[in-house]
Design an enzyme around this catalytic site. Structure first.
Site, PDB file in Angstrom:
ATOM      1  N   ASN A   1     -28.845  -1.652  16.108  1.00  0.00           N
ATOM      2  CA  ASN A   1     -30.143  -1.372  16.729  1.00  0.00           C
ATOM      3  C   ASN A   1     -30.862  -2.431  16.650  1.00  0.00           C
ATOM      4  OD1 ASN A   1     -32.844  -0.305  16.876  1.00  0.00           O
ATOM      5  ND2 ASN A   1     -31.719   1.819  17.053  1.00  0.00           N
TER       6      ASN A   1
ATOM      7  N   GLY B   1     -33.952  -2.783  17.183  1.00  0.00           N
ATOM      8  CA  GLY B   1     -35.369  -2.144  16.593  1.00  0.00           C
ATOM      9  C   GLY B   1     -35.218  -2.194  15.125  1.00  0.00           C
TER      10      GLY B   1
ATOM     11  N   ASP C   1     -29.358   5.672   8.809  1.00  0.00           N
ATOM     12  CA  ASP C   1     -29.334   6.631   9.659  1.00  0.00           C
ATOM     13  C   ASP C   1     -30.699   7.269   9.894  1.00  0.00           C
ATOM     14  OD1 ASP C   1     -27.216   7.807  11.455  1.00  0.00           O
ATOM     15  OD2 ASP C   1     -28.063   9.465  10.598  1.00  0.00           O
TER      16      ASP C   1
ATOM     17  N   GLY D   1     -37.288   3.660  20.541  1.00  0.00           N
ATOM     18  CA  GLY D   1     -36.921   4.838  20.342  1.00  0.00           C
ATOM     19  C   GLY D   1     -38.190   5.811  20.902  1.00  0.00           C
TER      20      GLY D   1
ATOM     21  N   ASP E   1     -41.120   5.864  19.310  1.00  0.00           N
ATOM     22  CA  ASP E   1     -42.229   5.273  19.005  1.00  0.00           C
ATOM     23  C   ASP E   1     -43.672   5.727  19.938  1.00  0.00           C
ATOM     24  OD1 ASP E   1     -41.456   5.044  16.602  1.00  0.00           O
ATOM     25  OD2 ASP E   1     -41.345   2.890  16.927  1.00  0.00           O
TER      26      ASP E   1
ATOM     27  N   LYS F   1     -47.031  -0.018  11.271  1.00  0.00           N
ATOM     28  CA  LYS F   1     -45.572   1.135  11.046  1.00  0.00           C
ATOM     29  C   LYS F   1     -45.083   0.620   9.656  1.00  0.00           C
ATOM     30  CE  LYS F   1     -41.550   2.510  13.013  1.00  0.00           C
ATOM     31  NZ  LYS F   1     -40.326   2.275  14.511  1.00  0.00           N
TER      32      LYS F   1
ATOM     33  N   HIS G   1     -40.858   5.959   7.839  1.00  0.00           N
ATOM     34  CA  HIS G   1     -39.841   6.572   7.007  1.00  0.00           C
ATOM     35  C   HIS G   1     -39.265   5.617   6.501  1.00  0.00           C
ATOM     36  CE1 HIS G   1     -39.121   5.811  11.135  1.00  0.00           C
ATOM     37  NE2 HIS G   1     -37.852   6.331  11.267  1.00  0.00           N
ATOM     38  N   ARG G   2     -38.749   4.412   7.233  1.00  0.00           N
ATOM     39  CA  ARG G   2     -37.837   3.257   6.934  1.00  0.00           C
ATOM     40  C   ARG G   2     -38.553   2.488   5.763  1.00  0.00           C
ATOM     41  NH1 ARG G   2     -37.109   2.294  11.634  1.00  0.00           N
ATOM     42  NH2 ARG G   2     -35.371   3.684  11.890  1.00  0.00           N
TER      43      ARG G   2
HETATM   44  P1  IMP Z   1     -29.037   5.944  14.323  1.00  0.00           P
HETATM   45  O1  IMP Z   1     -29.144   4.539  14.734  1.00  0.00           O
HETATM   46  O2  IMP Z   1     -27.628   6.567  14.626  1.00  0.00           O
HETATM   47  O3  IMP Z   1     -29.526   6.113  13.033  1.00  0.00           O
HETATM   48  O4  IMP Z   1     -30.095   6.817  15.663  1.00  0.00           O
HETATM   49  C1  IMP Z   1     -31.408   6.836  15.244  1.00  0.00           C
HETATM   50  C2  IMP Z   1     -32.222   7.542  16.528  1.00  0.00           C
HETATM   51  O5  IMP Z   1     -33.363   8.049  16.019  1.00  0.00           O
HETATM   52  C3  IMP Z   1     -32.296   6.492  17.677  1.00  0.00           C
HETATM   53  O6  IMP Z   1     -32.250   7.189  18.786  1.00  0.00           O
HETATM   54  C4  IMP Z   1     -33.635   5.944  17.448  1.00  0.00           C
HETATM   55  O7  IMP Z   1     -34.367   5.740  18.615  1.00  0.00           O
HETATM   56  C5  IMP Z   1     -34.116   7.168  16.635  1.00  0.00           C
HETATM   57  N1  IMP Z   1     -35.277   6.441  15.571  1.00  0.00           N
HETATM   58  C6  IMP Z   1     -35.167   6.408  14.269  1.00  0.00           C
HETATM   59  N2  IMP Z   1     -35.829   5.725  13.753  1.00  0.00           N
HETATM   60  C7  IMP Z   1     -36.842   5.309  14.632  1.00  0.00           C
HETATM   61  C8  IMP Z   1     -38.163   4.706  14.634  1.00  0.00           C
HETATM   62  O8  IMP Z   1     -38.639   4.350  13.625  1.00  0.00           O
HETATM   63  N3  IMP Z   1     -38.766   4.948  15.798  1.00  0.00           N
HETATM   64  C9  IMP Z   1     -38.300   5.463  17.044  1.00  0.00           C
HETATM   65  N4  IMP Z   1     -37.297   6.136  16.936  1.00  0.00           N
HETATM   66  C10 IMP Z   1     -36.245   5.967  15.878  1.00  0.00           C
END
Ligand code: IMP
Length: 201
Positions: free
Chosen positions: A9, A11, A73, A156, A158, A178, A183-184
């Protein structure tokens, strides 16, 4: 020890590089891109699945290198939706859905509840896997989602998430704000001493 991020990802890669000051390589640079089946039923279980899978594949490819694999995750949860999308945040609008599809599905769902805003929170589980064992830490960020997108930063969900104590969305606030509240960022603050301890062993 080589630090590898078990995520494709863009982002997340950008945020991890910022939070760890650049010293992490995405797994796809070393192994090429491939899908990992995340069939755990918690953020922690899915973070471990991703980190273990990448750690094992790297070990098969380069057995002489010591890797430290970090995965994230994460997702967004709404109490009015009994915690959805939660661990299904990446595929809320269905398998193969884009981030935009998921975002607009959530806006639509909030609107169907006849609400303009609803409390929400992000969760991040960060897993760390190395030859010394496995660790998982968590971080959370609380706020509200609104029924329209604002701003073009972040990724995502945001553009609809307003963190507590702010009146702008994360997509308006940008990566620097941010990083201090996310959370991250919080999970990584807990992960950092573990990463440093393992690297200096
Ligand atoms: P993963 O990569 O399987 O963990 O999926 C994470 C999902 O949650 C994705 O759809 C992201 O867009 C969303 N997500 C997780 N963290 C964020 C964030 O910091 N901002 C926006 N969306 C997030």
């Amino acid at each position: 020890m080589q630090l590898v991020l078990a995520s494709g990802n863009s982002g997340k890669i950008r945020e991890f590089r910022q939070l760890l000051e650049g010293e992490i390589q995405p797994f796809s640079d070393l192994l090429g891109a491939f899908e990992i089946v995340e069939d755990g039923d918690t953020f922690a279980a899915n973070a471990l699945i991703k980190a273990r899978t990448i750690y094992e594949r790297l070990g098969e490819k380069n057995p002489s290198i010591d890797y430290l694999v970090i995965s994230d995750d994460s997702g967004i949860s709404l109490p009015i939706l009994n915690g959805a999308p939660g661990i299904y945040s990446a595929r809320y609008a269905g398998e193969g859905a884009t981030a935009k599809d998921n975002l607009y599905k959530l806006i639509q769902t909030v609107k169907e509840k006849k609400l303009q805003a609803a409390p929400a929170y992000y969760t991040a589980a960060i897993a760390i896997v190395s030859k010394y064992g496995e660790y998982v830490v968590h971080g959370w960020m609380y706020g509200d989602v609104v029924d329209e997108t604002r701003g073009d930063k972040g990724f995502g969900y945001d553009p609809i998430f307003i963190p507590d104590g702010h009146n702008k969305t994360l997509a308006e606030l940008g990566d620097d704000v941010k990083a201090g509240i996310s959370h991250r960022g919080k999970a990584l603050a807990l992960a950092k001493p573990i990463i440093n301890m393992l690297r200096n062993k």
